[in-house]
Design a protein around this motif. Sequence first.
Motif, PDB file in Angstrom:
ATOM      1  N   TYR A   1     -69.455  20.399   4.727  1.00  7.01           N
ATOM      2  CA  TYR A   1     -70.171  21.256   3.759  1.00  7.01           C
ATOM      3  C   TYR A   1     -69.963  22.736   4.097  1.00  7.01           C
ATOM      4  CZ  TYR A   1     -72.857  17.946   0.904  1.00  7.01           C
ATOM      5  OH  TYR A   1     -73.228  16.994  -0.007  1.00  7.01           O
ATOM      6  N   MET A   2     -70.030  23.050   5.389  1.00  2.65           N
ATOM      7  CA  MET A   2     -69.843  24.449   5.798  1.00  2.65           C
ATOM      8  C   MET A   2     -68.443  24.931   5.447  1.00  2.65           C
ATOM      9  SD  MET A   2     -71.735  24.463   9.506  1.00  2.65           S
ATOM     10  CE  MET A   2     -71.356  26.168   9.903  1.00  2.65           C
ATOM     11  N   ALA A   3     -67.451  24.092   5.711  1.00  4.30           N
ATOM     12  CA  ALA A   3     -66.074  24.478   5.384  1.00  4.30           C
ATOM     13  C   ALA A   3     -65.940  24.674   3.879  1.00  4.30           C
ATOM     14  CB  ALA A   3     -65.096  23.423   5.893  1.00  4.30           C
ATOM     15  N   GLY A   4     -66.516  23.750   3.112  1.00  2.00           N
ATOM     16  CA  GLY A   4     -66.422  23.812   1.648  1.00  2.00           C
ATOM     17  C   GLY A   4     -67.124  25.044   1.087  1.00  2.00           C
ATOM     18  N   ALA A   5     -68.262  25.381   1.671  1.00  2.00           N
ATOM     19  CA  ALA A   5     -69.033  26.525   1.180  1.00  2.00           C
ATOM     20  C   ALA A   5     -68.623  27.812   1.891  1.00  2.00           C
ATOM     21  CB  ALA A   5     -70.525  26.271   1.368  1.00  2.00           C
ATOM     22  N   GLU A   6     -67.654  27.717   2.800  1.00  2.00           N
ATOM     23  CA  GLU A   6     -67.148  28.863   3.580  1.00  2.00           C
ATOM     24  C   GLU A   6     -68.262  29.562   4.364  1.00  2.00           C
ATOM     25  OE1 GLU A   6     -63.497  30.927   2.198  1.00  2.00           O
ATOM     26  OE2 GLU A   6     -64.351  30.496   0.242  1.00  2.00           O
ATOM     27  N   ILE A   7     -68.915  28.777   5.184  1.00  2.00           N
ATOM     28  CA  ILE A   7     -70.012  29.293   5.996  1.00  2.00           C
ATOM     29  C   ILE A   7     -69.601  29.318   7.463  1.00  2.00           C
ATOM     30  CG2 ILE A   7     -72.375  28.803   6.767  1.00  2.00           C
ATOM     31  CD1 ILE A   7     -71.959  29.963   3.862  1.00  2.00           C
ATOM     32  N   PRO A   8     -69.717  30.500   8.099  1.00  4.82           N
ATOM     33  CA  PRO A   8     -69.372  30.597   9.515  1.00  4.82           C
ATOM     34  C   PRO A   8     -70.439  29.951  10.396  1.00  4.82           C
ATOM     35  CG  PRO A   8     -70.171  32.713   8.696  1.00  4.82           C
ATOM     36  CD  PRO A   8     -70.144  31.785   7.524  1.00  4.82           C
ATOM     37  N   GLY A   9     -70.033  29.551  11.574  1.00  3.40           N
ATOM     38  CA  GLY A   9     -70.965  28.968  12.532  1.00  3.40           C
ATOM     39  C   GLY A   9     -70.171  28.428  13.700  1.00  3.40           C
ATOM     40  N   LEU A  10     -70.859  28.203  14.814  1.00  7.17           N
ATOM     41  CA  LEU A  10     -70.179  27.714  16.016  1.00  7.17           C
ATOM     42  C   LEU A  10     -70.707  26.343  16.417  1.00  7.17           C
ATOM     43  CD1 LEU A  10     -68.510  27.840  18.651  1.00  7.17           C
ATOM     44  CD2 LEU A  10     -70.303  29.294  19.615  1.00  7.17           C
ATOM     45  N   ILE A  11     -69.780  25.428  16.658  1.00  2.00           N
ATOM     46  CA  ILE A  11     -70.102  24.089  17.135  1.00  2.00           C
ATOM     47  C   ILE A  11     -69.409  23.908  18.480  1.00  2.00           C
ATOM     48  CG2 ILE A  11     -69.917  21.604  16.658  1.00  2.00           C
ATOM     49  CD1 ILE A  11     -69.202  23.620  13.709  1.00  2.00           C
ATOM     50  N   VAL A  12     -70.165  23.559  19.507  1.00  2.00           N
ATOM     51  CA  VAL A  12     -69.572  23.320  20.818  1.00  2.00           C
ATOM     52  C   VAL A  12     -69.577  21.815  21.073  1.00  2.00           C
ATOM     53  CG1 VAL A  12     -69.725  23.772  23.300  1.00  2.00           C
ATOM     54  CG2 VAL A  12     -70.472  25.528  21.665  1.00  2.00           C
ATOM     55  N   ASN A  13     -68.401  21.260  21.362  1.00  2.00           N
ATOM     56  CA  ASN A  13     -68.305  19.840  21.704  1.00  2.00           C
ATOM     57  C   ASN A  13     -67.889  19.708  23.162  1.00  2.00           C
ATOM     58  OD1 ASN A  13     -67.845  17.109  21.961  1.00  2.00           O
ATOM     59  ND2 ASN A  13     -66.299  16.970  20.326  1.00  2.00           N
ATOM     60  N   VAL A  14     -68.824  19.258  24.006  1.00  2.00           N
ATOM     61  CA  VAL A  14     -68.498  18.965  25.401  1.00  2.00           C
ATOM     62  C   VAL A  14     -68.198  17.460  25.441  1.00  2.00           C
ATOM     63  CG1 VAL A  14     -69.277  19.139  27.796  1.00  2.00           C
ATOM     64  CG2 VAL A  14     -70.063  20.815  26.122  1.00  2.00           C
ATOM     65  N   GLN A  15     -66.908  17.151  25.287  1.00  3.16           N
ATOM     66  CA  GLN A  15     -66.511  15.766  25.000  1.00  3.16           C
ATOM     67  C   GLN A  15     -66.779  14.773  26.130  1.00  3.16           C
ATOM     68  OE1 GLN A  15     -62.329  15.635  23.029  1.00  3.16           O
ATOM     69  NE2 GLN A  15     -62.492  17.518  24.188  1.00  3.16           N
ATOM     70  N   ARG A  16     -67.105  13.546  25.706  1.00  3.51           N
ATOM     71  CA  ARG A  16     -67.188  12.403  26.606  1.00  3.51           C
ATOM     72  C   ARG A  16     -66.346  11.284  26.004  1.00  3.51           C
ATOM     73  NH1 ARG A  16     -73.470  10.638  25.914  1.00  3.51           N
ATOM     74  NH2 ARG A  16     -72.801   8.496  25.573  1.00  3.51           N
ATOM     75  N   GLY A  17     -66.092  10.257  26.789  1.00  2.76           N
ATOM     76  CA  GLY A  17     -65.208   9.203  26.327  1.00  2.76           C
ATOM     77  C   GLY A  17     -65.855   8.297  25.290  1.00  2.76           C
ATOM     78  N   GLY A  18     -65.058   7.758  24.400  1.00  2.00           N
ATOM     79  CA  GLY A  18     -65.519   6.838  23.366  1.00  2.00           C
ATOM     80  C   GLY A  18     -64.610   5.642  23.332  1.00  2.00           C
ATOM     81  N   PRO A  19     -64.596   4.876  22.268  1.00  2.76           N
ATOM     82  CA  PRO A  19     -65.400   5.054  21.050  1.00  2.76           C
ATOM     83  C   PRO A  19     -66.852   4.576  21.210  1.00  2.76           C
ATOM     84  CG  PRO A  19     -63.884   3.189  20.806  1.00  2.76           C
ATOM     85  CD  PRO A  19     -63.609   3.806  22.139  1.00  2.76           C
ATOM     86  N   GLY A  20     -67.625   4.803  20.180  1.00  2.00           N
ATOM     87  CA  GLY A  20     -69.026   4.397  20.188  1.00  2.00           C
ATOM     88  C   GLY A  20     -69.818   5.195  21.197  1.00  2.00           C
ATOM     89  N   LEU A  21     -70.729   4.534  21.881  1.00  2.00           N
ATOM     90  CA  LEU A  21     -71.517   5.231  22.885  1.00  2.00           C
ATOM     91  C   LEU A  21     -70.639   5.570  24.083  1.00  2.00           C
ATOM     92  CD1 LEU A  21     -74.346   6.306  23.287  1.00  2.00           C
ATOM     93  CD2 LEU A  21     -75.024   4.082  24.205  1.00  2.00           C
TER      94      LEU A  21
END
Lengths: 362, 257
Positions: free
Chosen positions: A96-116
């Motif tokens: 939605y943010m990309a579609g509406a062109e809204i700035p913002g920051l998302i931080v992903n501190v990744q862990r292994g998947g899939p699922g939990l």
Amino acid sequence: MAKEEIVLMKGNEAIAHAAIRCGCDGYFGYPITPQSEVLETLAAEEPWKTTGMVVLQAESEVASINMVYGGGAAGKRVMTSSSSPGIALMQEGISYMAGAEIPGLIVNVQRGGPGLGTIQPSQSDYFQATRGGGNGDYNVIVLAPASVQEMADFVELSFELAFKYRNPAMILSDGVIGQMMEKVVLPPFKPRRTEEELEKECPWAAIGKKKHRAPNIITSLELEPHHMEEKNLHLQAKYQEIREKEVRYEEILCDDADYVIVAFGSASRIAQKAIELCREEGLKVGLLRPITLWPFPSKEIHELSKHVKGILSFEINAGQMVEDIRLAVEGNAPVAYYGRMGGIVPTPEEVVEALKKELITK
Amino acid sequence: MTDNEIIKPENLVYSKPKLLNDNPMHYCPGCSHGVVHKLVAEVIEEMGMEEKTVAVSPVGCAVFAYNYIDVDWVEAAHGRAPALASAIKRLWPDRLVLTYQGDGDLACIGTAETIHALNRGEHIAIIFINNAIYGMTGGQMAPTTLMGMKTATCPYGREADIHGYPLNITQIASTLEGTSYVTRQSVHSVPAIRKAKKAIRKAFENSMRGEGSSLVEIVSTCNAGWKMSPEKANKWMEENMFKSYPLGDLKDSTNLE
Ligand SMILES: Cc1ncc(C[n+]2csc(CCOP(=O)(O)OP(=O)(O)O)c2C)c(N)n1
Ligand code: SF4
Ligand SMILES: [Mg+2]
């Protein structure tokens, strides 16, 4: 100039301190390992008493990202952080943010998947981050820090890029970078923007319709196909501009290299040690570290591929970035992949061995 | 009196709110959405909040509310309006921040966002259009659909064994500590419209005073989804909807008129 503040802290803590210092207006998040220190640090620092920054523990990652959407739509510099399963939940909001062109920051501190999956580090959200991740044709600007210093530095950089292009930006980190402690120079304090500054920077923001202008309407919806195609073409042109202007990468010992390892984030730290080991053995191996994963340094890798005998994509996942490398190399040189999964962080020796087995002695 | 005398400004007794523009509304004839839009526009105007209002529209028939009321709008994802509004209000405390949502949006896919925003006592006003059906997608069952009521996805009538029970989310909201004004209104008659307008005004004023969240449910008709004429839909609503969703204040700790 004020004295530099050098402190020892975790990557996650650096994110929180950098946010407060760079004039961030709000943070919205939900606890998940291995990144809960971001919210915990913010809660302990109480920036609402100093800079006026809003900090809120949301009821879910779905709510967090929609708070970021709302805050960004109202022109504010707002962010969230989470780890892989939580980022999966955010994809609707990011789209939605990309579609509406809204700035913002998302931080992903990744862990292994899939699922939990596991709470151990991983880089297996590369596809999700660099392909958009949610529905529709869109891209998110993705920065991959390889140190605690970059965790701190990329907060402000992400906001700058996000507002420059009116697009969400992501810091794609992992459990290693989030949890490890390193020395870091914290950025100097910068005040939050005033209402006047915000209005100037974001004349599109929904903050109350002033008499002199038409209503600001933030939406990703357009039912008329020609208009929707136009909107999509506009987004694609913007993404093309970002591809041309915002690629960031680092090259180490690539000039004379016979072989190049491409690695990002924590993997690049291991790869750096691996190329040292190679050089000690007399093997001319270099490292290319993409700093932006989207836009990807395709041109640079393409150029490099004309002069080397092989390229190894080293990633802590099942082989995702290797696809972008193959597309960039266009058959100029052999491309191989090495990686581990499940939260295992490979050693430099393993990487050297893989390089020899997959490319040098093959 | 001649026509020219009648149209003199001093004889004016009623006019369309200026904030409600002339775009033709896409709502079905007889739909409650149009009336509630007018009330929202009137109240914002009467409060002098035109320049300080940020409204959040839902996914549902009211998705295009932003085409009709000339204030700043943000169009939320399905059910997430209260999350957006929470952030906007916290970041812009002196703004009037409202959401406008249907029953599928607010009481089904967005239940968590609704309950938690209300329970945090966010100083926002939620306008909740309960027509007991998913109007926009063609009349499917909503959490608020009455027992026995026929919809596209319960064509033989809602049955507890298969579909569970109607959700009275407004009642739940009234038990939350974060809410200070929870009311249920309708717009099927002139007196009801007057009352609904007062309720909306109270909700907006309450949110500006920063004393907790407000929820105004409007028990509404969806003549297209219910497959009834506007007149019949109003009658059916009075006879059936009001039994499950009785009108009146469920909670008022505002000390406002
Ligand atoms: C994530 C998601 N799921 C489903 C839909 C499809 N959808 C659009 S509106 C709607 C229901 C709207 O019903 P309600 O909220 O009661 O509003 P009304 O149209 O009755 O006013 C649904 C299911 C969607 N747009 N997004
Ligand atoms: S489908 Fe129902 S809710 Fe939607 S506009 Fe028509 S009557 Fe109104
Ligand atoms: Mg409905």
